[in-house]
Every structure is written in structure tokens, then in C-alpha cells.
Design a protein around this motif. Structure first.
Motif, short mmCIF file in Angstrom:
data_model
loop_
_atom_site.label_atom_id
_atom_site.label_comp_id
_atom_site.label_asym_id
_atom_site.label_seq_id
_atom_site.Cartn_x
_atom_site.Cartn_y
_atom_site.Cartn_z
N GLU A 1 1.08 -1.26 0.17
CA GLU A 1 0.08 0.15 -0.02
C GLU A 1 0.89 1.36 -0.13
O GLU A 1 0.38 2.33 -0.21
N SER A 2 2.14 1.26 0.27
CA SER A 2 3.11 2.36 0.15
C SER A 2 3.48 2.43 -1.07
O SER A 2 4.53 3.39 -1.26
N GLY A 3 3.13 1.58 -2.09
CA GLY A 3 3.55 1.92 -3.34
C GLY A 3 5.06 1.06 -4.03
O GLY A 3 5.23 1.43 -4.96
N PHE A 4 5.42 0.07 -3.14
CA PHE A 4 6.35 -0.69 -3.59
C PHE A 4 5.96 -1.77 -4.56
O PHE A 4 4.76 -2.31 -4.43
N SER A 5 6.88 -2.16 -5.45
CA SER A 5 6.59 -3.11 -6.44
C SER A 5 7.60 -4.35 -5.88
O SER A 5 7.00 -5.50 -6.03
N VAL A 6 8.64 -4.04 -5.52
CA VAL A 6 9.80 -5.06 -5.17
C VAL A 6 10.48 -4.61 -3.90
O VAL A 6 10.45 -3.12 -3.76
N LEU A 7 10.82 -5.55 -3.05
CA LEU A 7 11.68 -5.05 -1.97
C LEU A 7 13.18 -5.94 -2.15
O LEU A 7 13.13 -6.95 -2.44
N ILE A 8 14.15 -5.09 -1.71
CA ILE A 8 15.73 -5.59 -1.88
C ILE A 8 16.05 -5.72 -0.35
O ILE A 8 16.01 -4.49 0.03
N ALA A 9 16.52 -6.78 -0.03
CA ALA A 9 16.98 -6.77 1.50
C ALA A 9 18.41 -7.12 1.56
O ALA A 9 18.98 -8.27 0.95
N ALA A 10 19.32 -6.35 2.28
CA ALA A 10 20.74 -6.57 2.14
C ALA A 10 21.22 -6.57 3.79
O ALA A 10 20.67 -5.83 4.50
N ALA A 11 21.65 -7.94 4.13
CA ALA A 11 22.28 -8.25 5.48
C ALA A 11 23.20 -9.31 5.42
O ALA A 11 23.69 -9.99 4.66
N GLY A 12 24.13 -9.16 6.58
CA GLY A 12 25.36 -10.07 6.69
C GLY A 12 24.82 -10.87 7.97
O GLY A 12 23.86 -10.77 8.52
N MET A 13 25.93 -11.77 8.20
CA MET A 13 25.96 -12.84 9.19
C MET A 13 24.76 -13.54 9.28
O MET A 13 24.58 -14.15 8.28
N ALA A 14 23.96 -13.76 10.43
CA ALA A 14 22.69 -14.71 10.41
C ALA A 14 21.70 -13.88 9.74
O ALA A 14 20.95 -13.21 10.30
N ALA A 15 21.80 -13.71 8.45
CA ALA A 15 20.88 -12.67 7.51
C ALA A 15 19.53 -13.07 7.37
O ALA A 15 19.25 -13.69 6.23
N HIS A 16 18.67 -12.63 8.52
CA HIS A 16 17.39 -13.12 8.20
C HIS A 16 16.68 -12.06 7.89
O HIS A 16 15.41 -12.07 7.77
N LEU A 17 17.10 -11.03 7.56
CA LEU A 17 16.25 -9.64 7.14
C LEU A 17 15.21 -10.01 5.84
O LEU A 17 14.11 -9.72 6.16
N ALA A 18 15.92 -10.60 4.79
CA ALA A 18 15.19 -10.72 3.70
C ALA A 18 13.87 -11.84 4.10
O ALA A 18 12.74 -11.25 3.55
N GLY A 19 14.23 -12.88 4.60
CA GLY A 19 13.06 -13.70 5.14
C GLY A 19 11.95 -12.98 6.22
O GLY A 19 10.91 -13.46 6.10
N ALA A 20 12.67 -12.20 6.87
CA ALA A 20 11.74 -11.56 7.88
C ALA A 20 10.72 -10.70 7.12
O ALA A 20 9.36 -10.66 7.39
N LEU A 21 11.23 -9.92 6.13
CA LEU A 21 10.48 -8.86 5.22
C LEU A 21 9.34 -9.88 4.51
O LEU A 21 8.16 -9.47 4.42
N ALA A 22 10.01 -11.00 3.91
CA ALA A 22 9.25 -11.74 2.80
C ALA A 22 8.10 -12.46 3.65
O ALA A 22 6.96 -12.75 3.07
N ALA A 23 8.34 -12.86 5.29
CA ALA A 23 7.21 -13.12 6.09
C ALA A 23 6.20 -12.39 6.14
O ALA A 23 4.90 -12.65 6.36
N ASN A 24 6.24 -11.07 5.83
CA ASN A 24 5.22 -10.18 5.86
C ASN A 24 4.80 -9.38 5.14
O ASN A 24 3.81 -8.09 5.07
N THR A 25 5.05 -9.73 3.59
CA THR A 25 4.57 -9.22 2.33
C THR A 25 4.43 -10.46 1.42
O THR A 25 5.21 -11.31 1.34
N THR A 26 3.53 -10.22 0.32
CA THR A 26 3.50 -10.88 -0.80
C THR A 26 4.10 -10.27 -1.82
O THR A 26 4.07 -10.86 -2.98
N LEU A 27 4.72 -9.29 -1.77
CA LEU A 27 5.62 -8.63 -2.96
C LEU A 27 6.81 -9.55 -2.92
O LEU A 27 7.29 -10.15 -2.02
N PRO A 28 7.49 -9.39 -4.13
CA PRO A 28 8.68 -10.38 -4.33
C PRO A 28 9.87 -9.84 -3.58
O PRO A 28 10.07 -8.30 -3.32
#
Ligand code: RP5
Length: 163
Positions: free
Chosen positions: A54-81
Motif C-alpha cells: 500500500e506504500s507503493g512498492f513493487s519489489v523489496l531488496i534486503a541486504a544483510a550479513g552474518m545470520a542474515a534473516h532480514l530478507a526472510g523476515a520481510l518476505a514473511a510479512n508481504t506478498t511482494l517479491p
């Protein structure tokens, strides 16, 4: 035009992420750049992902290091790619972040690029937007033609040098 959200887990990821920002800007794609940690501010990260469509995004890119759970955590809360960039940290040459990002359990996908693969993350985001945006598709085709010409030129020069 809808925009691409670029989220990093820490500003220490910014040197990697800057390449993605640069590519998206070169293609004229609107971006919003955020620092949101899946473990240091999990509530804000979840809210960002949950409201991303609803904020107008089409795609999210998530960059993280080490135990990098950021991308998965975002994906768990959106159906955007969601595209994950595993960032190389001080140890393991980024293998820790690569496995943490790519090995998503079934049902919540993260499209994972190479360790520090920010350029491909941006190009993949553009390709997703280009499914419905022909001006982006044309720009992608032109860039690939340029890359092909560069390789063929290098090949010609190499053959001349070593014949
Ligand atoms: C992750 O931990 C970040 O994405 C970063 O790659 C890594 C280290 O973060 P800092 O300690 O440098 O903030 O959450």
C-alpha cells in the motif's frame, strides 16, 4: 511509477547496497532506502514489510550479513517479491549470510543473489518491474546489447594479441 524498497540491516552494509541504488537510479527507478534490522528493530521491519504494497512498492531488496534473516523476515510479512543480498562480513566470506538468505523454508520465497551481488539484485528488481513496463524492458535490452558488444570487442583484441 511504483518504487523499489532497498532495506539494509545496518549502515555497515551500505558500501554493498550503494551499487544497487546506483543501478536503479541509472534506470530511472524510484527507490526508498531504509536501515531496518530484523533483530534490532523487528517491529519496525515488520511494519515496513506489512505496509509495503500500500506504500507503493513493487519489489523489496534486503541486504544483510552474518545470520542474515532480514530478507526472510520481510518476505514473511508481504506478498511482494523480496530479493535478498547476502553481505560478506568479517567471517566465512559471506557463506553464513548466503545460507541464511537462500535457505528459506518452503512457502516464503526469497530470490537470493550472489554474496555482495547488489548489481544483480537491482537488475532483477528492474526485470520484475519490466514485466509490465516496456520502457524498462527496452533499457534492459539495450544494456545487454552493450555488454555483448564489450565482450566481443575484448575477444577480438585478445585474439589479435595472441595469434
Ligand atoms: C547484520 O549484521 C547487518 O546486516 C550487518 O551485515 C551485520 C553487522 O551489523 P553491524 O554490527 O555492523 O551493525 O544485521
Amino acid at each position: 511509477m511504483r518504487k523499489v524498497g532497498i532495506v539494509m540491516g545496518s549502515t555497515s552494509d551500505l558500501p554493498v547496497v550503494e551499487k544497487a541504488i546506483g543501478v536503479l537510479r541509472d534506470y530511472g527507478v524510484d527507490t526508498e532506502v531504509r536501515v531496518l534490522s530484523a533483530h534490532r528493530c523487528p517491529n519496525e521491519a515488520r511494519e515496513f514489510a506489512a505496509s509495503a504494497r500500500e506504500s507503493g512498492f513493487s519489489v523489496l531488496i534486503a541486504a544483510a550479513g552474518m545470520a542474515a534473516h532480514l530478507a526472510g523476515a520481510l518476505a514473511a510479512n508481504t506478498t511482494l517479491p523480496v530479493i535478498g543480498i547476502p553481505c560478506a562480513g568479517a567471517n566465512f566470506d559471506g557463506m553464513d549470510a548466503l545460507l541464511s538468505t537462500v535457505q528459506m523454508p518452503s512457502g516464503i520465497p526469497v530470490a537470493t543473489v550472489a554474496v555482495n551481488g547488489a548489481k544483480n539484485a537491482a537488475l532483477l528488481a528492474i526485470q520484475i518491474m519490466a514485466v509490465t513496463d516496456m520502457s524498462l524492458a527496452d533499457k534492459l535490452s539495450a544494456a545487454r546489447e552493450k555488454e555483448t558488444a564489450a565482450v566481443l570487442k575484448a575477444d577480438k583484441e585478445l585474439r589479435e594479441q595472441y595469434q
